[in-house]
Design an enzyme around this catalytic site. Structure first.
Site, PDB file in Angstrom:
ATOM      1  N   ASP A 222      -0.607  -7.545   1.260  1.00 25.49           N
ATOM      2  CA  ASP A 222       0.003  -6.221   1.442  1.00 25.49           C
ATOM      3  C   ASP A 222       1.507  -6.365   1.669  1.00 25.49           C
ATOM      4  O   ASP A 222       2.025  -6.175   2.766  1.00 25.49           O
ATOM      5  CB  ASP A 222      -0.657  -5.498   2.611  1.00 25.49           C
ATOM      6  CG  ASP A 222      -0.266  -4.031   2.691  1.00 25.49           C
ATOM      7  OD1 ASP A 222       0.325  -3.515   1.713  1.00 25.49           O
ATOM      8  OD2 ASP A 222      -0.564  -3.390   3.717  1.00 25.49           O
TER       9      ASP A 222
ATOM     10  N   SER B  69       4.045   2.321   8.356  1.00 27.43           N
ATOM     11  CA  SER B  69       3.659   1.331   7.350  1.00 27.43           C
ATOM     12  C   SER B  69       4.864   0.813   6.583  1.00 27.43           C
ATOM     13  O   SER B  69       5.762   1.573   6.212  1.00 27.43           O
ATOM     14  CB  SER B  69       2.672   1.951   6.366  1.00 27.43           C
ATOM     15  OG  SER B  69       1.416   2.134   6.952  1.00 27.43           O
TER      16      SER B  69
ATOM     17  N   HIS C 238       0.814  -1.223   0.000  1.00 28.82           N
ATOM     18  CA  HIS C 238       0.000   0.000   0.000  1.00 28.82           C
ATOM     19  C   HIS C 238       0.846   1.272   0.000  1.00 28.82           C
ATOM     20  O   HIS C 238       0.323   2.362  -0.253  1.00 28.82           O
ATOM     21  CB  HIS C 238      -0.987   0.003   1.177  1.00 28.82           C
ATOM     22  CG  HIS C 238      -0.374   0.296   2.508  1.00 28.82           C
ATOM     23  ND1 HIS C 238      -0.030  -0.681   3.414  1.00 28.82           N
ATOM     24  CD2 HIS C 238      -0.056   1.474   3.100  1.00 28.82           C
ATOM     25  CE1 HIS C 238       0.466  -0.123   4.503  1.00 28.82           C
ATOM     26  NE2 HIS C 238       0.469   1.189   4.332  1.00 28.82           N
TER      27      HIS C 238
END
EC number: 3.4.21.-
Length: 310
Positions: A128, A229, A78
């Protein structure tokens, strides 16, 4: 005699072929003794040497990542929603801050981006995970890779692991120094139940998929957050730091009943190995020692095992 020679030849060939495909470093996961990270603390220099920062060239830090090889970074899919064009990105290697003036740090261009084909470019999607291929290899003095787990590595609930990153230390404020945080692994079914409590809008849907891993605290207060992230969740396995998760998603930061959700790395080890094997070495003008040994010994093996074949 001829049959025995053929058996010896095939055995040696199998050994060399396996060695040829073993691309990941044999030495990994070593750092100084040991947390956006909400409720964490500043990391020490050299404590998490595989941690890198993924930059959009014009905007700076957007995600974390981890070095698994001199030209490969493991991160989250992502992180590339804005673009899959490698020229948009650089990777900052070395140091504890996001400053380019920091000693022993460097900004490296990106050659290729590989996003897992099952990723749906949607919040909380499976798959992901992404691999970033650097444009130039790092020198041995510039990096220490994190270890990767075996595909069947058990991840036992209650095991205390560590997450690192430069993300928010509250839901808004970004960290200036790399943060570290100890978090316990959670049972996936317990995590699923937590995400269906406290007024969840996702009731009736399966939230925690088989390729996801939860870690954190029921009461909240400590968690990874925006900006973390793509960064690593590592556990000490056999005295080496091994990456078991990639910071993926969550609802808010450090909220009760909303632990951090990570991509489960053991699920994707085979995919990682395949991408590395298919895109390794030749483009940089060097070959692994195993590959060189293979090329040197193959004619000798043929001559010994199959007399008259050469």
């Amino acid at each position: 005699m001829e049959s025995r020679a053929r058996c010896i030849f095939l055995l040696l060939l199998q050994i060399l072929t396996r060695a040829r495909g073993d691309i990941l470093p044999s030495v990994c996961g070593h750092s100084r003794d040991a947390g956006k990270i909400v409720g964490g603390q500043d990391a020490l220099e050299g404590q998490w040497p595989w941690q890198v920062s993924l930059w959009i060239t014009e905007d700076g830090h957007i995600c974390g990542g981890s070095l698994i090889h001199e030209v490969w970074v493991l991160t989250a899919a992502h992180c590339f929603r804005r673009s899959l064009n490698p020229s948009f990105y650089h990777v900052k290697v070395g140091g504890l801050t996001l400053s380019l003036l920091e000693p022993h740090s460097t900004l490296v261009a990106v050659r290729n981006i590989f996003v897992h084909p099952t990723y749906l470019w949607a919040d909380a999607s499976s798959g992901d995970i992404a691999l970033v291929q650097l444009d130039t290899p790092l020198r041995p003095s510039q990096f220490t890779p994190v270890c990767l787990p075996a595909a069947q590595t058990p991840l036992t609930p209650g095991t205390v692991c560590w997450v690192t990153g430069w993300g928010a230390t509250q839901e808004r404020d970004m960290a200036s120094v790399l943060q570290e945080l100890a978090v316990p692994l959670l049972d996936s079914e317990d995590c699923e139940k937590m995400y269906h409590t406290q007024g969840s809008s996702l009731s009736g849907e399966r939230i925690i998929q088989s390729d996801m891993l939860c870690a954190g605290y029921v009461e909240g207060q400590k968690d990874s957050c925006q900006g973390d992230s793509g960064g690593p969740l590592v556990c000490s396995i056999n005295s080496s730091w091994t990456q078991v998760g990639i910071t993926s998603w969550g609802i808010g930061c450090a909220r009760p009943y909303r632990p951090g959700v990570y991509t489960r790395v053991p699920t994707y080890v085979d995919w990682i190995q395949r991408i590395l094997a298919e895109n390794h070495s030749d483009a940089y003008g060097y070959h692994s020692s195993a590959s060189a040994a293979y090329q040197m010994l193959l004619p000798v093996l043929l001559a010994v095992a199959l007399p008259g074949s050469l």
